[in-house]
Design a protein around this motif. Sequence first.
Motif, short mmCIF file in Angstrom:
data_model
loop_
_atom_site.label_atom_id
_atom_site.label_comp_id
_atom_site.label_asym_id
_atom_site.label_seq_id
_atom_site.Cartn_x
_atom_site.Cartn_y
_atom_site.Cartn_z
N LYS A 112 0.85 -1.19 0.00
CA LYS A 112 0.00 0.00 0.00
C LYS A 112 0.89 1.23 0.00
CE LYS A 112 -4.18 -1.74 2.26
NZ LYS A 112 -5.11 -1.53 3.41
N THR A 113 0.72 2.06 -1.02
CA THR A 113 1.52 3.28 -1.15
C THR A 113 0.67 4.49 -0.84
OG1 THR A 113 2.86 2.26 -2.88
CG2 THR A 113 2.94 4.66 -2.69
N PRO A 114 1.06 5.32 0.15
CA PRO A 114 0.28 6.53 0.45
C PRO A 114 0.52 7.63 -0.58
CG PRO A 114 2.17 6.39 1.91
CD PRO A 114 2.18 5.14 1.08
N PHE A 115 -0.56 8.30 -0.97
CA PHE A 115 -0.49 9.43 -1.88
C PHE A 115 -1.06 10.67 -1.19
CE2 PHE A 115 0.26 6.21 -4.94
CZ PHE A 115 0.77 6.81 -6.09
N ARG A 116 -0.43 11.80 -1.44
CA ARG A 116 -0.99 13.08 -1.05
C ARG A 116 -1.77 13.62 -2.24
NH1 ARG A 116 0.99 18.92 -0.97
NH2 ARG A 116 -0.44 19.89 0.53
N ASP A 197 -4.50 16.91 -8.13
CA ASP A 197 -3.19 16.40 -8.46
C ASP A 197 -2.73 15.53 -7.30
OD1 ASP A 197 -0.86 15.95 -9.81
OD2 ASP A 197 -0.29 18.06 -9.98
N MET A 198 -1.66 14.74 -7.49
CA MET A 198 -1.25 13.82 -6.43
C MET A 198 0.18 13.36 -6.66
SD MET A 198 -3.51 10.53 -7.66
CE MET A 198 -4.96 11.56 -7.87
N TYR A 199 0.79 12.87 -5.59
CA TYR A 199 2.10 12.23 -5.69
C TYR A 199 2.29 11.34 -4.46
CZ TYR A 199 3.39 16.30 -2.76
OH TYR A 199 3.44 17.27 -1.78
N PRO A 200 3.19 10.34 -4.57
CA PRO A 200 3.43 9.45 -3.43
C PRO A 200 4.21 10.14 -2.32
CG PRO A 200 4.88 8.89 -5.25
CD PRO A 200 3.94 9.93 -5.77
N VAL A 201 3.92 9.75 -1.09
CA VAL A 201 4.61 10.30 0.08
C VAL A 201 5.13 9.15 0.95
CG1 VAL A 201 3.33 12.47 0.13
CG2 VAL A 201 2.44 10.49 1.37
N SER A 202 5.90 9.50 1.95
CA SER A 202 6.49 8.50 2.84
C SER A 202 5.42 7.74 3.62
CB SER A 202 7.44 9.19 3.82
OG SER A 202 7.80 8.33 4.87
N ASN A 210 3.24 10.55 13.79
CA ASN A 210 4.07 11.41 12.95
C ASN A 210 3.24 12.59 12.45
OD1 ASN A 210 6.26 9.62 13.18
ND2 ASN A 210 5.45 8.35 11.52
N ASN A 211 3.74 13.79 12.65
CA ASN A 211 2.98 14.97 12.26
C ASN A 211 3.92 16.13 12.01
OD1 ASN A 211 1.19 17.18 12.06
ND2 ASN A 211 -0.30 16.12 13.33
N GLY A 212 4.26 16.35 10.75
CA GLY A 212 5.13 17.46 10.39
C GLY A 212 5.05 17.69 8.90
N VAL A 213 5.54 18.85 8.47
CA VAL A 213 5.45 19.23 7.06
C VAL A 213 6.18 18.25 6.17
CG1 VAL A 213 7.49 20.73 7.12
CG2 VAL A 213 5.64 21.19 5.49
N GLU A 214 7.16 17.50 6.72
CA GLU A 214 7.89 16.52 5.91
C GLU A 214 6.99 15.40 5.39
OE1 GLU A 214 8.05 15.15 10.16
OE2 GLU A 214 8.37 17.06 9.13
N LEU A 215 5.84 15.20 6.03
CA LEU A 215 4.91 14.17 5.56
C LEU A 215 4.34 14.51 4.18
CD1 LEU A 215 2.85 13.34 8.80
CD2 LEU A 215 4.86 12.16 7.87
N GLN A 216 4.40 15.78 3.80
CA GLN A 216 3.86 16.21 2.52
C GLN A 216 4.89 16.17 1.39
OE1 GLN A 216 2.02 20.06 3.12
NE2 GLN A 216 0.22 19.13 4.02
N GLU A 217 6.11 15.75 1.69
CA GLU A 217 7.16 15.73 0.69
C GLU A 217 6.99 14.54 -0.27
OE1 GLU A 217 10.81 15.71 2.79
OE2 GLU A 217 10.58 17.77 3.54
N ARG A 218 7.22 14.78 -1.54
CA ARG A 218 7.16 13.73 -2.56
C ARG A 218 8.30 12.73 -2.35
NH1 ARG A 218 5.53 13.73 -8.21
NH2 ARG A 218 4.97 15.92 -7.98
N VAL A 219 8.03 11.46 -2.54
CA VAL A 219 9.07 10.43 -2.50
C VAL A 219 9.04 9.64 -3.79
CG1 VAL A 219 8.92 10.20 0.01
CG2 VAL A 219 7.60 8.65 -1.44
N GLY A 220 10.15 8.92 -4.07
CA GLY A 220 10.17 8.08 -5.26
C GLY A 220 10.38 8.88 -6.52
#
Length: 220
Positions: A112-116, A197-202, A210-220
């Motif tokens: 399961k990959t999380p997307f923002r 729009d969307m992209y995968p996140v950590s 976990n709760n910080g702006v880094e959760l919104q960063e794109r990964v992959g």
Amino acid sequence: MCGRYSFSKSKVQIEAELGVSLEAEGELIHNYNIAPTQQTYVISNQRPGALQLFQWGLIPSWSKDPKMGGKLINARAETVMDKPSFRTSIRQRRCLVLADSFYEWKKEGKEKTPFRIFPRNGELLVMGGIWDTWKGEGKVIHSFSIITTGPNQEMIPIHDRMPLVLPGREAQKLWLEEKDPAAIAEMLHTPGDWILDMYPVSDRVNSVRNNGVELQERVG
């Protein structure tokens, strides 16, 4: 389903995008991993000129157990007009649920990959919700559910449900003010295509700890 989302807008940004002046107590609280039973911001039809903190997970006023709110975080558009827990609220108590994005998990095999997922135009994400007030045990709890619909074109590869997104001031105003049940039912449809729009996140977003702006960063 919508089971996690984020809010990091300022009062000035919200007022500019919605075209209204809003009451709010102090600086707004940013939350990058909003989870069920937490308090977060809505604009209700009862107080359309105020930002209010409501608990996510609707507790019907007639409920004997306030803990059931954690189970009623979403209300399906197809059945919300008839379900005992929702049918009064959808007619009388609606709200705008404010966010900048929501998270959804794309399932591929056992992974399961999380997307923002966020508005393509970069504006506030406004979701249609319903609310209620529960009183008991010496407490008063204002709570809400997010309406969900079938997926639009960009959501189909990710999940078979999505929030009822209300893009534009006219749709948002109508959601708060409409009183005719038939007209309300007409608003309960899948949002238009290509508004998101969307992209995968950590996968750190999987844990509510976990709760910080880094959760919104794109990964992959």
